[in-house]
Design a protein around this motif. Structure first.
Motif, PDB file in Angstrom:
ATOM      1  N   THR A   1       1.682   3.067  15.223  1.00 11.23           N
ATOM      2  CA  THR A   1       2.497   3.665  14.167  1.00 11.23           C
ATOM      3  C   THR A   1       2.614   5.164  14.364  1.00 11.23           C
ATOM      4  N   PHE A   2       3.587   5.753  13.677  1.00  8.78           N
ATOM      5  CA  PHE A   2       3.718   7.207  13.630  1.00  8.78           C
ATOM      6  C   PHE A   2       2.948   7.676  12.408  1.00  8.78           C
ATOM      7  N   LYS A   3       1.900   8.473  12.625  1.00  9.99           N
ATOM      8  CA  LYS A   3       1.056   8.941  11.535  1.00  9.99           C
ATOM      9  C   LYS A   3       1.328  10.405  11.242  1.00  9.99           C
TER      10      LYS A   3
ATOM     11  N   TYR B   1       0.827  -1.201   0.000  1.00  8.59           N
ATOM     12  CA  TYR B   1       0.000   0.000   0.000  1.00  8.59           C
ATOM     13  C   TYR B   1       0.871   1.265   0.000  1.00  8.59           C
ATOM     14  N   PRO B   2       0.408   2.319  -0.671  1.00  9.89           N
ATOM     15  CA  PRO B   2       1.240   3.511  -0.843  1.00  9.89           C
ATOM     16  C   PRO B   2       1.368   4.380   0.400  1.00  9.89           C
ATOM     17  N   PHE B   3       0.674   4.061   1.479  1.00 15.64           N
ATOM     18  CA  PHE B   3       0.839   4.863   2.692  1.00 15.64           C
ATOM     19  C   PHE B   3       1.986   4.353   3.559  1.00 15.64           C
ATOM     20  N   TYR B   4       2.721   3.337   3.077  1.00 15.58           N
ATOM     21  CA  TYR B   4       3.899   2.825   3.779  1.00 15.58           C
ATOM     22  C   TYR B   4       5.182   3.136   3.026  1.00 15.58           C
ATOM     23  N   ILE B   5       6.229   3.459   3.767  1.00 19.28           N
ATOM     24  CA  ILE B   5       7.567   3.462   3.197  1.00 19.28           C
ATOM     25  C   ILE B   5       7.932   2.014   2.872  1.00 19.28           C
ATOM     26  N   LYS B   6       8.694   1.812   1.821  1.00 17.71           N
ATOM     27  CA  LYS B   6       9.028   0.460   1.386  1.00 17.71           C
ATOM     28  C   LYS B   6       9.614  -0.371   2.526  1.00 17.71           C
ATOM     29  N   ARG B   7       8.979  -1.500   2.791  1.00 14.62           N
ATOM     30  CA  ARG B   7       9.421  -2.493   3.773  1.00 14.62           C
ATOM     31  C   ARG B   7       9.434  -1.947   5.199  1.00 14.62           C
ATOM     32  N   ARG B   8       8.677  -0.889   5.471  1.00 14.47           N
ATOM     33  CA  ARG B   8       8.561  -0.389   6.844  1.00 14.47           C
ATOM     34  C   ARG B   8       7.078  -0.324   7.208  1.00 14.47           C
ATOM     35  N   ASP B   9       6.793  -0.667   8.450  1.00 16.30           N
ATOM     36  CA  ASP B   9       5.402  -0.660   8.878  1.00 16.30           C
ATOM     37  C   ASP B   9       5.157   0.256  10.075  1.00 16.30           C
ATOM     38  N   ASP B  10       6.158   1.070  10.406  1.00 14.06           N
ATOM     39  CA  ASP B  10       6.040   1.905  11.606  1.00 14.06           C
ATOM     40  C   ASP B  10       5.671   3.350  11.297  1.00 14.06           C
ATOM     41  N   ILE B  11       5.528   3.683  10.022  1.00 12.67           N
ATOM     42  CA  ILE B  11       5.192   5.045   9.613  1.00 12.67           C
ATOM     43  C   ILE B  11       4.044   4.981   8.612  1.00 12.67           C
TER      44      ILE B  11
END
Length: 210
Positions: free
Chosen positions: A72-74, A13-23
């Motif tokens: 997560t940090f939103k 999904y485009p709301f994630y940085i590649k291979r990161r799930d904390d932002i």
């Protein structure tokens, strides 16, 4: 299990940085989001997939779950509603998605028609920004809200919070650059004030002339 396999998804999904799930980035239209995505290494939506480019907070929570959302940090960026609407109008013209002024499609005609049809748009692109950000309790639970009008300084603050260097390009700029106030009559100014009352009050925006 890898977090990114939990949804059984083949395209991130485009709301994630590649291979990161904390932002998580809530990408409101015409708020420099495309430039942020390019500079921060976010996933990109694909025209061949069912993923969109822009997601409301409620849609994201539905996808990732409330527990993950809470951990997560939103962040997001917002923009003066009068400026945002004029920028979208110019962007649509540049992309040949609507008729040009030379073809009779003035900003006033486009704005009145769009608002009359209750923000009619394939991706709800001009919904009030508070609607993008409200959770299922109708509250805004975002860790960082930057402002387009203070873009460089707020991107620097965001980078410090995330311990990340962000070199911001300018993508999808709606040329030519004209101060939004030049496009507004008193009638159009008031229309935006009525339709975007909550945005104006929530983010303390006002109409200014140059």
């Amino acid at each position: 299990m890898d977090f990114f396999l939990k949804f059984n998804r083949t395209i991130p999904y485009p709301f994630y940085i590649k291979r990161r799930d904390d932002i998580i980035h809530i990408h409101i239209t015409k708020t420099a989001g495309t430039s942020l995505i390019a500079s921060m290494g976010f996933n990109r939506s694909s025209q061949s997939s069912k993923t969109k480019k822009h997601y409301f907070v409620k849609e994201i929570i539905d996808i990732v779950g409330q527990e993950h959302w809470d951990n997560t940090f939103k962040f997001t960026f917002v923009r003066n509603p009068w400026d945002r609407l004029y920028s979208l109008y110019r962007f649509k013209q540049r992309k040949n998605k609507i008729a040009t002024e030379a073809q009779g499609n003035t900003f006033g005609l486009w704005l009145k028609s769009t608002l009359k049809n209750h923000y009619a748009d394939p991706y709800e692109k001009i919904r009030p920004q508070v609607e993008w950000l409200k959770n299922f309790d109708n509250k805004i639970d975002i860790d960082f809200i930057g402002r387009f009008e203070n873009l460089e300084a707020d991107v620097t603050k965001l980078g410090q919070l995330l311990n990340m260097k962000i070199d911001l390009p300018h993508i999808n700029q709606s040329l030519p650059i004209v101060h939004y106030s030049k496009a507004y009559t008193d009638e159009l100014e008031e229309l935006v004030r009525i339709h975007y009352k909550e945005d104006i009050e929530m983010f303390d925006y006002s109409f200014s002339r140059k």
